[in-house]
Motif scaffolding. Structure first.
Motif, short mmCIF file in Angstrom:
data_model
loop_
_atom_site.label_atom_id
_atom_site.label_comp_id
_atom_site.label_asym_id
_atom_site.label_seq_id
_atom_site.Cartn_x
_atom_site.Cartn_y
_atom_site.Cartn_z
N GLN A 64 44.59 43.18 57.37
CA GLN A 64 44.27 41.95 56.65
C GLN A 64 44.77 40.77 57.48
O GLN A 64 45.96 40.72 57.82
CB GLN A 64 44.95 41.91 55.29
CG GLN A 64 44.44 42.92 54.28
CD GLN A 64 45.16 42.76 52.96
OE1 GLN A 64 45.51 41.64 52.54
NE2 GLN A 64 45.40 43.87 52.29
N TRP A 65 43.88 39.85 57.78
CA TRP A 65 44.25 38.67 58.57
C TRP A 65 44.41 37.47 57.64
O TRP A 65 43.49 37.13 56.90
CB TRP A 65 43.20 38.39 59.64
CG TRP A 65 43.16 39.47 60.68
CD1 TRP A 65 42.30 40.53 60.74
CD2 TRP A 65 44.04 39.61 61.81
NE1 TRP A 65 42.59 41.33 61.83
CE2 TRP A 65 43.65 40.78 62.50
CE3 TRP A 65 45.11 38.87 62.30
CZ2 TRP A 65 44.30 41.23 63.65
CZ3 TRP A 65 45.75 39.30 63.45
CH2 TRP A 65 45.34 40.46 64.11
N HIS A 66 45.58 36.84 57.71
CA HIS A 66 45.85 35.65 56.91
C HIS A 66 45.89 34.43 57.82
O HIS A 66 46.59 34.44 58.84
CB HIS A 66 47.20 35.77 56.19
CG HIS A 66 47.19 36.74 55.05
ND1 HIS A 66 48.10 36.69 54.02
CD2 HIS A 66 46.39 37.81 54.79
CE1 HIS A 66 47.86 37.67 53.16
NE2 HIS A 66 46.83 38.37 53.62
N LEU A 85 42.79 36.06 53.63
CA LEU A 85 43.39 35.01 52.79
C LEU A 85 43.66 33.79 53.64
O LEU A 85 44.21 33.89 54.74
CB LEU A 85 44.70 35.52 52.17
CG LEU A 85 45.44 34.57 51.23
CD1 LEU A 85 44.61 34.25 49.99
CD2 LEU A 85 46.79 35.13 50.80
N ILE A 86 43.26 32.62 53.12
CA ILE A 86 43.52 31.34 53.80
C ILE A 86 44.61 30.63 53.00
O ILE A 86 44.43 30.29 51.84
CB ILE A 86 42.25 30.48 53.88
CG1 ILE A 86 41.14 31.25 54.63
CG2 ILE A 86 42.54 29.15 54.58
CD1 ILE A 86 39.79 30.55 54.64
N HIS A 87 45.77 30.42 53.66
CA HIS A 87 46.95 29.90 52.94
C HIS A 87 46.92 28.38 52.76
O HIS A 87 47.38 27.89 51.74
CB HIS A 87 48.23 30.25 53.71
CG HIS A 87 48.65 31.67 53.60
ND1 HIS A 87 49.90 32.06 53.17
CD2 HIS A 87 48.00 32.83 53.88
CE1 HIS A 87 50.00 33.39 53.18
NE2 HIS A 87 48.85 33.87 53.61
N GLY A 88 46.47 27.66 53.76
CA GLY A 88 46.75 26.22 53.77
C GLY A 88 45.59 25.34 53.34
O GLY A 88 45.25 24.38 54.02
N VAL A 89 44.97 25.62 52.20
CA VAL A 89 43.82 24.83 51.75
C VAL A 89 44.32 23.60 51.00
O VAL A 89 45.03 23.72 50.00
CB VAL A 89 42.88 25.67 50.85
CG1 VAL A 89 41.69 24.83 50.41
CG2 VAL A 89 42.41 26.91 51.60
N ASP A 90 43.95 22.42 51.51
CA ASP A 90 44.53 21.19 50.93
C ASP A 90 43.51 20.12 50.58
O ASP A 90 43.84 18.96 50.43
CB ASP A 90 45.59 20.61 51.90
CG ASP A 90 45.00 20.25 53.25
OD1 ASP A 90 43.79 20.48 53.48
OD2 ASP A 90 45.75 19.73 54.11
N THR A 108 33.26 36.80 49.20
CA THR A 108 34.11 35.89 48.45
C THR A 108 35.43 35.82 49.21
O THR A 108 36.03 36.86 49.50
CB THR A 108 34.36 36.39 47.02
OG1 THR A 108 33.10 36.49 46.35
CG2 THR A 108 35.26 35.44 46.25
N ILE A 109 35.85 34.62 49.58
CA ILE A 109 37.06 34.46 50.38
C ILE A 109 38.20 33.96 49.49
O ILE A 109 38.05 32.99 48.74
CB ILE A 109 36.83 33.50 51.56
CG1 ILE A 109 35.84 34.13 52.56
CG2 ILE A 109 38.15 33.18 52.28
CD1 ILE A 109 35.50 33.26 53.76
N ASP A 110 39.33 34.65 49.58
CA ASP A 110 40.52 34.29 48.80
C ASP A 110 41.28 33.15 49.49
O ASP A 110 41.39 33.13 50.72
CB ASP A 110 41.45 35.49 48.65
CG ASP A 110 40.83 36.58 47.77
OD1 ASP A 110 39.95 36.25 46.95
OD2 ASP A 110 41.22 37.75 47.91
N CYS A 111 41.78 32.23 48.67
CA CYS A 111 42.47 31.04 49.20
C CYS A 111 43.74 30.75 48.38
O CYS A 111 43.83 31.11 47.20
CB CYS A 111 41.57 29.81 49.09
SG CYS A 111 40.01 29.91 50.00
#
Length: 224
Positions: A64-66, A85-90, A108-111
């Motif tokens: 899994q690439w974050h 998973l994309i951590h830094g959505v602002d 579907t992309i998790d954020c």
């Protein structure tokens, strides 16, 4: 046994069961990542999309690439086929681009939404008012190819443990208040389970404050 494997075993032995370890592998060679992989690590965090894509191409496909760095909208398309998973959505604009690229890839992309909790100008993130406005907006409700799993935040870079604790506690309180946001439907909230805070220097304090995901690099791979 390699130092990387020893470090991983030691760190994992200190983590509660409900806490996910993201091994921050940015700037590290694939050979280091393979050592971590062979020690059982399957979640890696990168802060540059190009570097992450190159590693994804070379490494086993059960990883899994974050994406843990600041994301530029024009680069989203390169990671959309595989990112977990994309951590830094602002921003809403970034969410809309992630949604668009996810749709193109039939995914579907998790954020995670990044909150601004530090007393530093250099950090990115939303404040509580912006979070409310985003989650209750008509535009947000139209995004069908993203899932918001929770929040992410970075504490001030300081030795002051009290300040770090205050910032982590603040993030946890925002996280807990998500379920009270008017109009942010119960359907959306079924996914909200993740609070990503804590790095090599402060992850134990972050866990005490309620973190469910820690991002650890130098304590696993050694200094930059």
């Amino acid at each position: 046994m390699s130092a990387i494997k020893q470090n991983l075993i030691q760190i994992k032995s200190t983590l509660p069961e409900n806490v996910t370890l993201v091994a921050v592998s940015k700037t590290k060679p694939v050979s280091d990542l393979i050592q971590a992989y062979e020690a059982g690590q399957r979640i890696f965090g990168e802060n540059k999309i190009q570097e992450m894509t190159e590693k994804w191409e070379q490494m086993p496909k059960d990883i899994q690439w974050h994406m843990i760095g600041h994301v530029q909208s024009n680069k989203v398309k390169f990671m959309a086929p595989f990112v977990s998973l994309i951590h830094g959505v602002d921003s809403l604009k970034l969410l809309q681009e992630i949604n668009k690229q996810a749709l193109k890839n039939n995914r579907t992309i998790d954020c995670l939404l990044q909150m601004y909790i530090a007393e530093e100008e250099s950090k990115f993130g939303l404040d509580e008012k912006e979070l409310n406005e985003l989650l209750t907006s008509v535009e947000f409700k139209e995004l069908k190819n993203i899932r918001i799993l929770g929040l992410m935040g970075m504490a001030t870079f300081t030795e002051d443990q009290n300040q770090i604790k205050k910032e982590f506690t603040h993030l946890k309180s925002i996280f807990d208040s998500l379920k009270n946001i008017d109009g942010y439907g119960k359907d959306a909230l079924q996914f909200v389970s993740t609070i990503s805070m804590g790095m090599s220097g402060d992850y134990q304090l972050a866990i005490e404050c309620g973190s469910t995901m820690v991002r650890i690099g130098s304590s696993i791979f050694g200094g930059r």
